[in-house]
Design an enzyme around this catalytic site. Structure first.
Site, PDB file in Angstrom:
ATOM      1  N   THR A   1       0.806  -1.221   0.000  1.00 35.59           N
ATOM      2  CA  THR A   1       0.000   0.000   0.000  1.00 35.59           C
ATOM      3  C   THR A   1       0.844   1.278   0.000  1.00 35.59           C
ATOM      4  O   THR A   1       2.043   1.264   0.264  1.00 35.59           O
ATOM      5  CB  THR A   1      -0.913   0.038   1.245  1.00 35.59           C
ATOM      6  OG1 THR A   1      -0.116   0.147   2.418  1.00 35.59           O
ATOM      7  CG2 THR A   1      -1.777  -1.199   1.328  1.00 35.59           C
ATOM      8  N   ASP A   2       0.139   2.373  -0.267  1.00 34.62           N
ATOM      9  CA  ASP A   2       0.756   3.685  -0.139  1.00 34.62           C
ATOM     10  C   ASP A   2       0.542   4.177   1.299  1.00 34.62           C
ATOM     11  O   ASP A   2       0.035   3.440   2.145  1.00 34.62           O
ATOM     12  CB  ASP A   2       0.180   4.670  -1.175  1.00 34.62           C
ATOM     13  CG  ASP A   2      -1.322   4.868  -1.049  1.00 34.62           C
ATOM     14  OD1 ASP A   2      -1.908   4.549   0.016  1.00 34.62           O
ATOM     15  OD2 ASP A   2      -1.930   5.357  -2.027  1.00 34.62           O
ATOM     16  N   TYR A   3       0.880   5.422   1.567  1.00 32.29           N
ATOM     17  CA  TYR A   3       0.769   5.946   2.931  1.00 32.29           C
ATOM     18  C   TYR A   3      -0.663   6.050   3.431  1.00 32.29           C
ATOM     19  O   TYR A   3      -0.908   6.126   4.615  1.00 32.29           O
ATOM     20  CB  TYR A   3       1.470   7.306   3.036  1.00 32.29           C
ATOM     21  CG  TYR A   3       2.958   7.188   2.878  1.00 32.29           C
ATOM     22  CD1 TYR A   3       3.728   6.563   3.856  1.00 32.29           C
ATOM     23  CD2 TYR A   3       3.600   7.660   1.742  1.00 32.29           C
ATOM     24  CE1 TYR A   3       5.102   6.424   3.704  1.00 32.29           C
ATOM     25  CE2 TYR A   3       4.971   7.525   1.583  1.00 32.29           C
ATOM     26  CZ  TYR A   3       5.720   6.904   2.578  1.00 32.29           C
ATOM     27  OH  TYR A   3       7.068   6.759   2.422  1.00 32.29           O
TER      28      TYR A   3
END
Length: 154
Positions: free
Chosen positions: A33-35
């Site tokens: 995932t991203d942030y």
């Protein structure tokens, strides 16, 4: 020292194949995932490849052995549609199936769905071709072990 099996060069006759879906379960971990906790687009492509290798294995095709024979199946076309995001902690199924062979092209269709099949997160398609790794050229026919593993009774 044993010689590698000779790679085929004659034309591939179009074959009929089973169009059943192969299911490959996935879990979204933090590194996917991203942030914001949403799956990064490249993770989907990695899952498609993992599912494809497992699908081939389920049909008796060991990708590592295929490469040892001097044949690779590179992706020559990729299409992916993002319908709904997956998020960290979610589980899903990558559904994979080989479509009808087009000459020497192997089209593979995908759907990443919720465990209950109600939600489609991603749909996609790749096209593979058999390549002689020594000559760097597209083969005119799949190795017989691959062709027979992918074919069904005609």
């Amino acid at each position: 020292m044993s010689q590698s099996p000779q790679l085929p060069t004659s034309n591939l006759v179009p074959s009929t194949i089973a169009l059943d879906w192969f299911d490959y379960p996935i879990t979204v971990y933090a590194h996917h995932t991203d942030y914001a906790g949403v799956v990064w687009h490249g993770a989907y492509i990695a899952w498609l490849e993992e599912a494809r290798i497992e699908f081939l294995q389920s049909r008796g095709i060991d990708f590592a052995q295929l490469v040892e024979m001097g044949c690779n199946l590179p992706v020559i076309d990729l299409s992916i549609h993002y319908h709904q995001s997956l998020r960290m902690g979610m589980k899903a199924i990558v559904k994979t199936r080989l479509m009808s062979i087009e000459g020497v092209k192997l089209p593979v269709e995908y759907e990443i769905r919720s465990l209950d099949n109600a939600i489609v997160y991603v749909s996609g398609r790749v096209v593979l071709v058999p390549v002689d790794m020594v000559k760097g050229k597209i083969l005119r026919r799949l190795p017989s072990t691959v062709e027979s593993a992918l074919a069904i009774v005609r």
